[in-house]
Design an enzyme around this catalytic site. Structure first.
Site, PDB file in Angstrom:
ATOM      1  N   LYS A   1       0.835  -1.200   0.000  1.00 31.58           N
ATOM      2  CA  LYS A   1       0.000   0.000   0.000  1.00 31.58           C
ATOM      3  C   LYS A   1       0.868   1.248   0.000  1.00 31.58           C
ATOM      4  O   LYS A   1       0.680   2.166  -0.813  1.00 31.58           O
ATOM      5  CB  LYS A   1      -0.901  -0.007   1.235  1.00 31.58           C
ATOM      6  CG  LYS A   1      -1.542   1.339   1.596  1.00 31.58           C
ATOM      7  CD  LYS A   1      -2.256   1.241   2.934  1.00 31.58           C
ATOM      8  CE  LYS A   1      -2.873   2.564   3.360  1.00 31.58           C
ATOM      9  NZ  LYS A   1      -1.859   3.526   3.846  1.00 31.58           N
ATOM     10  N   ASN A   2       1.829   1.301   0.913  1.00 27.90           N
ATOM     11  CA  ASN A   2       2.655   2.503   1.054  1.00 27.90           C
ATOM     12  C   ASN A   2       3.735   2.604  -0.008  1.00 27.90           C
ATOM     13  O   ASN A   2       4.489   3.582  -0.038  1.00 27.90           O
ATOM     14  CB  ASN A   2       3.282   2.547   2.451  1.00 27.90           C
ATOM     15  CG  ASN A   2       2.244   2.752   3.533  1.00 27.90           C
ATOM     16  OD1 ASN A   2       1.219   3.380   3.297  1.00 27.90           O
ATOM     17  ND2 ASN A   2       2.486   2.207   4.718  1.00 27.90           N
TER      18      ASN A   2
ATOM     19  N   ARG B   1      -0.838  15.336  12.928  1.00 30.41           N
ATOM     20  CA  ARG B   1      -0.071  14.921  11.756  1.00 30.41           C
ATOM     21  C   ARG B   1       0.035  16.111  10.809  1.00 30.41           C
ATOM     22  O   ARG B   1      -0.531  16.123   9.716  1.00 30.41           O
ATOM     23  CB  ARG B   1      -0.749  13.730  11.062  1.00 30.41           C
ATOM     24  CG  ARG B   1      -0.952  12.542  11.967  1.00 30.41           C
ATOM     25  CD  ARG B   1      -1.693  11.423  11.274  1.00 30.41           C
ATOM     26  NE  ARG B   1      -0.842  10.691  10.335  1.00 30.41           N
ATOM     27  CZ  ARG B   1      -1.288   9.712   9.556  1.00 30.41           C
ATOM     28  NH1 ARG B   1      -2.556   9.370   9.578  1.00 30.41           N
ATOM     29  NH2 ARG B   1      -0.468   9.090   8.732  1.00 30.41           N
TER      30      ARG B   1
ATOM     31  N   ARG C   1      -8.936  -0.135   3.658  1.00 27.79           N
ATOM     32  CA  ARG C   1      -7.993   0.858   3.155  1.00 27.79           C
ATOM     33  C   ARG C   1      -6.602   0.269   2.948  1.00 27.79           C
ATOM     34  O   ARG C   1      -5.826   0.793   2.138  1.00 27.79           O
ATOM     35  CB  ARG C   1      -7.888   2.052   4.117  1.00 27.79           C
ATOM     36  CG  ARG C   1      -9.106   2.965   4.125  1.00 27.79           C
ATOM     37  CD  ARG C   1      -8.857   4.211   4.971  1.00 27.79           C
ATOM     38  NE  ARG C   1      -7.590   4.819   4.590  1.00 27.79           N
ATOM     39  CZ  ARG C   1      -6.594   5.064   5.435  1.00 27.79           C
ATOM     40  NH1 ARG C   1      -6.699   4.754   6.716  1.00 27.79           N
ATOM     41  NH2 ARG C   1      -5.481   5.625   5.003  1.00 27.79           N
TER      42      ARG C   1
ATOM     43  N   CYS D   1      -6.258   7.989   8.678  1.00 23.78           N
ATOM     44  CA  CYS D   1      -6.478   7.542  10.050  1.00 23.78           C
ATOM     45  C   CYS D   1      -6.213   8.662  11.048  1.00 23.78           C
ATOM     46  O   CYS D   1      -5.325   9.488  10.854  1.00 23.78           O
ATOM     47  CB  CYS D   1      -5.555   6.355  10.369  1.00 23.78           C
ATOM     48  SG  CYS D   1      -5.943   4.858   9.430  1.00 23.78           S
TER      49      CYS D   1
ATOM     50  N   ASP E   1       3.364   0.945  12.487  1.00 20.11           N
ATOM     51  CA  ASP E   1       2.254   0.180  11.929  1.00 20.11           C
ATOM     52  C   ASP E   1       2.230  -1.255  12.448  1.00 20.11           C
ATOM     53  O   ASP E   1       1.179  -1.902  12.442  1.00 20.11           O
ATOM     54  CB  ASP E   1       2.338   0.154  10.400  1.00 20.11           C
ATOM     55  CG  ASP E   1       1.889   1.455   9.756  1.00 20.11           C
ATOM     56  OD1 ASP E   1       1.383   2.331  10.483  1.00 20.11           O
ATOM     57  OD2 ASP E   1       2.048   1.607   8.531  1.00 20.11           O
TER      58      ASP E   1
END
Length: 418
Positions: A22-23, A121, A397, A116, A305
């Site tokens: 994903k990242n 952030r 997600r 999220c 994570d």
């Protein structure tokens, strides 16, 4: 409202094919706007954040075609540097279009990103990086924008190794006419993957994966074909599930070198881990050992994570484990939910004390972010009786068919609606 019904008490056995990261996919797809032509990206996971990114690309004027896990992005006809607010608000990674569009068009505007809720952030580091590269940046309450003014390229120093800010700076610098030096960069594998894709397109980048990245300006990019690296956090989540539930699970099409820290931690709990170049097998012991202290940090330290699924797994460890979260100030949304299952947890600021080995029972749970959702599924699978989990949009997600994959390993999970 859809929810998962999870019946605990089953051990896991079988194989999982690791999806694309994903990242890794999100910044690479964003980077496609730098190329006046068609790029073909393989191993793109079919998850909500990727679908949102493809919607953004379409709104910018790109032509998108998807076949399985391969996506072609034709960015020849990009006609706007403005990212729609409703899409930007759905995920944190939308901020990457700021640097990408600046590189391509010399200007960009985007609503403040969503994603999220993990505490403060701010996008300050992103904007400081763009200013360091010569961009004029304007901030409003709901949007941020930038445009090219005069000479671009330059020197950027990051006060903290932010992954997103490093990626944004790389994207912007590739489009600069003069050379750039980025210092204090994040070192995550996904940043290396982004730089490798850009290099395949003709960019000249050295130092990716180190503290300092050098980018030569004025390079014309061309279309390229590229394969996204495997998702290390997906792999870690399934390994934590196997450790927590017991059993033996093999991850295929993976790269164990990407998550060595997390594997070392699981080994310390008593799990037996065997690796090949593209696979990893974990065999869980009858009883996990606790870990005195786990501290999250920038790569190659323990990933923030990985903290929630590791906490869920260590509920089965007989003794006290402690966690210190140094990356996000609100990364413990799962703690209160785990307590509903009967877990003995105490949270004080950035620290959590976990006393494991206590029998858990079913409960109604609510996920508040992506990795918390995975942790709650894992914990519910170790509890006696039935649990229900809401907030499934978080899970979609970042994971491809997470409940279905766990069911194939032996878990008892059912998707229901009420």
């Amino acid at each position: 409202m859809a929810f998962l019904s999870i019946c605990g008490g089953t051990r896991l056995h079988g194989e999982v094919v690791n999806s694309g990261a994903k990242n890794g996919a999100l910044p690479i797809l964003s980077a496609c706007v730098l190329v006046e032509g068609t790029c073909l990206i393989h191993n793109c996971p079919d998850i909500a954040d990727v679908r949102t990114t493809l919607q953004i690309l379409s709104c910018l004027g790109c032509r998108i075609q998807r076949q399985g896990t391969s996506v072609s992005v034709d960015a020849h006809a990009i006609h706007t540097g403005k990212v729609p607010g409703d899409l930007a608000g759905q995920m944190r990674a939308s901020i990457l279009f700021l640097g990408a569009l600046y590189a391509r068009l010399g200007q960009a505007s985007i609503a403040r990103p969503g994603g999220c809720s993990l505490g403060a952030r701010p996008v300050d580091l992103h904007l400081q990086a763009l200013r360091g590269l010569g961009a004029a940046v304007e901030e409003e309450e709901a949007t941020v924008s930038c445009c090219r003014e005069g000479t671009d390229g330059g020197f950027v120093h990051f006060s903290y190794p932010s992954v997103g800010a490093t990626e944004n700076a790389v994207l912007a610098a590739v489009g600069c006419r003069h050379d750039s030096i980025l210092h204090g960069c994040a070192k995550e594998p996904e940043i290396v993957d982004l730089c490798c894709f850009l290099s395949a397109c003709g960019a000249e980048i050295t130092g990716a994966g180190s503290e300092t990245i050098y980018i030569r300006g004025g390079r014309k990019l061309h279309p390229a074909e590229y394969t996204v690296l495997p998702d290390r956090m997906e792999a870690v989540s399934y390994l934590c599930a196997a450790a927590g539930c017991g059993g033996e699970v093999t991850i295929r099409n993976t790269d164990p070198s990407l998550y060595q820290t997390e594997c070392s931690i699981l080994s310390l709990t008593g799990c037996e881990i065997s690796k090949t170049e593209d696979s990893l097998t974990l065999m869980a012991p009858e009883q996990l050992r606790p870990i005195p202290l786990l501290v999250t940090g920038p790569y190659p330290h323990l990933s923030t994570d990985a903290q929630p699924p590791l906490m869920a797994a260590l509920l089965r460890a007989d003794g006290v484990s402690r966690f210190c979260e140094t990356v996000f100030e609100s990364r413990y949304s799962h703690v209160g939910q785990l307590q509903l299952l009967g877990a003995d947890l105490a949270c004080i600021g950035r620290y959590v004390r976990l006393r494991g080995g206590i029998p858990l029972h079913g409960a109604q749970l609510q996920a508040e972010d992506l990795r918390a959702a995975a942790a709650l599924v894992i914990a519910a699978m170790t509890a006696e009786g039935e649990s229900t989990l809401y907030g499934l949009h978080h899970l979609s997600r970042g994971y491809v068919n997470f409940p279905e994959t766990l069911c194939a390993l032996g878990a008892k999970i059912e998707l229901k609606d009420q």
